[in-house]
Design an enzyme around this catalytic site. Structure first.
Site, PDB file in Angstrom:
ATOM      1  N   CYS A 122       9.655  -5.269  30.352  1.00 36.22           N
ATOM      2  CA  CYS A 122       9.409  -3.925  30.906  1.00 36.22           C
ATOM      3  C   CYS A 122       9.930  -2.805  30.006  1.00 36.22           C
ATOM      4  O   CYS A 122       9.605  -1.640  30.215  1.00 36.22           O
ATOM      5  CB  CYS A 122      10.006  -3.801  32.294  1.00 36.22           C
ATOM      6  SG  CYS A 122       9.436  -5.100  33.383  1.00 36.22           S
ATOM      7  N   HIS A 255      10.642   3.569  33.730  1.00 33.85           N
ATOM      8  CA  HIS A 255       9.874   2.374  34.077  1.00 33.85           C
ATOM      9  C   HIS A 255       9.735   2.329  35.603  1.00 33.85           C
ATOM     10  O   HIS A 255      10.709   2.529  36.335  1.00 33.85           O
ATOM     11  CB  HIS A 255      10.610   1.135  33.564  1.00 33.85           C
ATOM     12  CG  HIS A 255      10.062  -0.146  34.096  1.00 33.85           C
ATOM     13  ND1 HIS A 255       8.715  -0.409  34.119  1.00 33.85           N
ATOM     14  CD2 HIS A 255      10.680  -1.233  34.638  1.00 33.85           C
ATOM     15  CE1 HIS A 255       8.521  -1.607  34.656  1.00 33.85           C
ATOM     16  NE2 HIS A 255       9.686  -2.122  34.977  1.00 33.85           N
ATOM     17  N   ASN A 285       4.950  -2.502  39.997  1.00 29.77           N
ATOM     18  CA  ASN A 285       5.612  -2.638  38.698  1.00 29.77           C
ATOM     19  C   ASN A 285       4.618  -3.282  37.727  1.00 29.77           C
ATOM     20  O   ASN A 285       4.281  -4.455  37.882  1.00 29.77           O
ATOM     21  CB  ASN A 285       6.864  -3.505  38.878  1.00 29.77           C
ATOM     22  CG  ASN A 285       7.629  -3.710  37.584  1.00 29.77           C
ATOM     23  OD1 ASN A 285       7.128  -3.434  36.499  1.00 29.77           O
ATOM     24  ND2 ASN A 285       8.842  -4.218  37.695  1.00 29.77           N
TER      25      ASN A 285
END
Ligand code: ACO
Length: 328
Positions: A122, A255, A285
């Site tokens: 990520c 993020h 996500n």
């Protein structure tokens, strides 16, 4: 003359299939797994996510995002002299040919310029931007296509309710070009491999088969605790390196993992929540794709404007984390 790197175009792509929490809960209930819209929204801020079709690969999502970024930059594909692509769900097992090379071919780039994947889960997009920034500042490359792309749905265990509700698929891209004006003001990257086990895909490949689990594993509470502390620290490092005060940040684009982590980060930096771009509710996500997806959305809806100072920061498996402070 000092060479800076500057974002000159953004683009993104979400697969058409949108799945709401209620739809996912109904699907899981058929397998005897209980979850609810209320649990998912309260714990993560996520209401829906997009899933790629089985025929769509990371490179297909990346291609669409890259084409939009090139169009926004007013460039042709062959103007690009380096591709850096961040993904944890590459097209090919073993990671080769790299998804960056696949995208180069799909874009019709024939100028022989390099293309490579970056793996930092990520944090992948901020890692990739930081590498692009260094290549541009060194004078080695002028127009770099930086992509974050994921088909995370492929590594989700839909029998594990604590992870499968949190992730989605998508891609985002930026074109970064050499410029006489800043640009990227500072970037800071970190990793600590001792935390590798809290967020991983544990299996490996041998004798033509997968040994162990090919699904994402996450110790959610451990990730949560680590994420909040490192995101604050790395943002402050980038601000200090650029000699910029937190109050000068126009937009925080973290993020998009979990709204509670994001709000915690904004609060620690003393930023009002209105200054944070939030797409986690609609995207879930999307790992390496989440920051460029959010950036592109905020550029296209007119929130992020030329001259604005944007703090992008990511945290992910590895454990990795990093921040890029940029003037648009
Ligand atoms: N629906 C209903 N109940 C659930 C679900 C679900 N989908 N998932 C878990 N539960 C249950 C658990 O079984 C547990 O029940 P129990 O108390 O009876 O054992 C209960 O909910 C609480 O579970 P916790 O794990 O303690 O829940 P928590 O409040 O910590 O929230 C979450 C879990 C959302 C995963 C949180 O820990 C988190 O956000 N962690 C960070 C995750 C993250 O951001 N990851 C990505 C960062 S890096 C990257 O992007 C790859």
């Amino acid at each position: 003359m000092t060479i800076y790197s500057k974002i000159v175009g953004t683009g993104s792509y979400l697969p058409a299939k949108r799945v709401t929490n209620n739809e996912l809960a109904a699907q899981l209930a058929e397998q005897g797994i209980e979850t609810s819209d209320e649990w998912i929204v309260t714990r993560s801020g996520i209401s829906a996510r997009h899933y790629a079709e089985p025929t769509q690969l990371s490179s297909d999502l990346a291609l669409a995002a890259a084409q939009r970024a090139l169009e926004a930059a007013g460039m042709q594909a062959n103007d690009i002299d380096l591709i850096i692509l961040a993904t944890s769900t590459p097209d090919h097992l073993g990671g080769f040919p790299s998804t960056a090379c696949v995208v180069q071919h799909k874009l019709g780039i024939t100028n022989g310029s390099p293309a490579m994947d970056v793996q930092a889960v990520c944090s992948g997009f901020v890692y990739a931007m930081s590498v692009a920034d260094s290549f541009i500042k060194s004078g080695a490359h002028k127009n770099v296509l930086v992509i974050g792309t994921e088909v995370f749905s492929r590594i989700l265990d839909f029998k594990d309710r604590s992870t499968c509700v949190l992730f989605g698929d998508g891609a985002g891209a930026v074109v970064m070009s050499a410029s006489s004006e800043p640009g990227v003001l500072a970037s800071k990257l970190h990793a600590d491999g001792s935390h590798g086990h809290i967020l991983c895909v544990p299996g490996n490949v041998g004798n033509g088969a997968v040994a162990g689990s090919a699904y994402l594993y996450m110790d959610g509470p451990a990730v949560f605790k680590l994420a909040v502390s490192v995101l604050d620290k790395v943002a402050r490092e980038a601000l200090a390196a650029a000699k910029v005060d937190a109050s000068e940040i126009d937009w925080l684009i973290p993020h998009q993992a979990n709204i509670r982590i994001m709000q915690g980060t904004a609060k620690k930096l003393g930023l009002p929540l209105e200054k944070m771009v939030v797409t986690v509710g609609e995207h879930g996500n999307t790992s390496a794709a989440s920051i460029p997806l959010a950036l592109d959305q905020a550029v296209r809806d007119g929130r992020v404007k030329p001259g604005h100072t944007v703090m992008m920061e990511g945290v992910g498996g590895g454990f990795t984390w990093g921040a890029v402070l940029a003037r648009m």
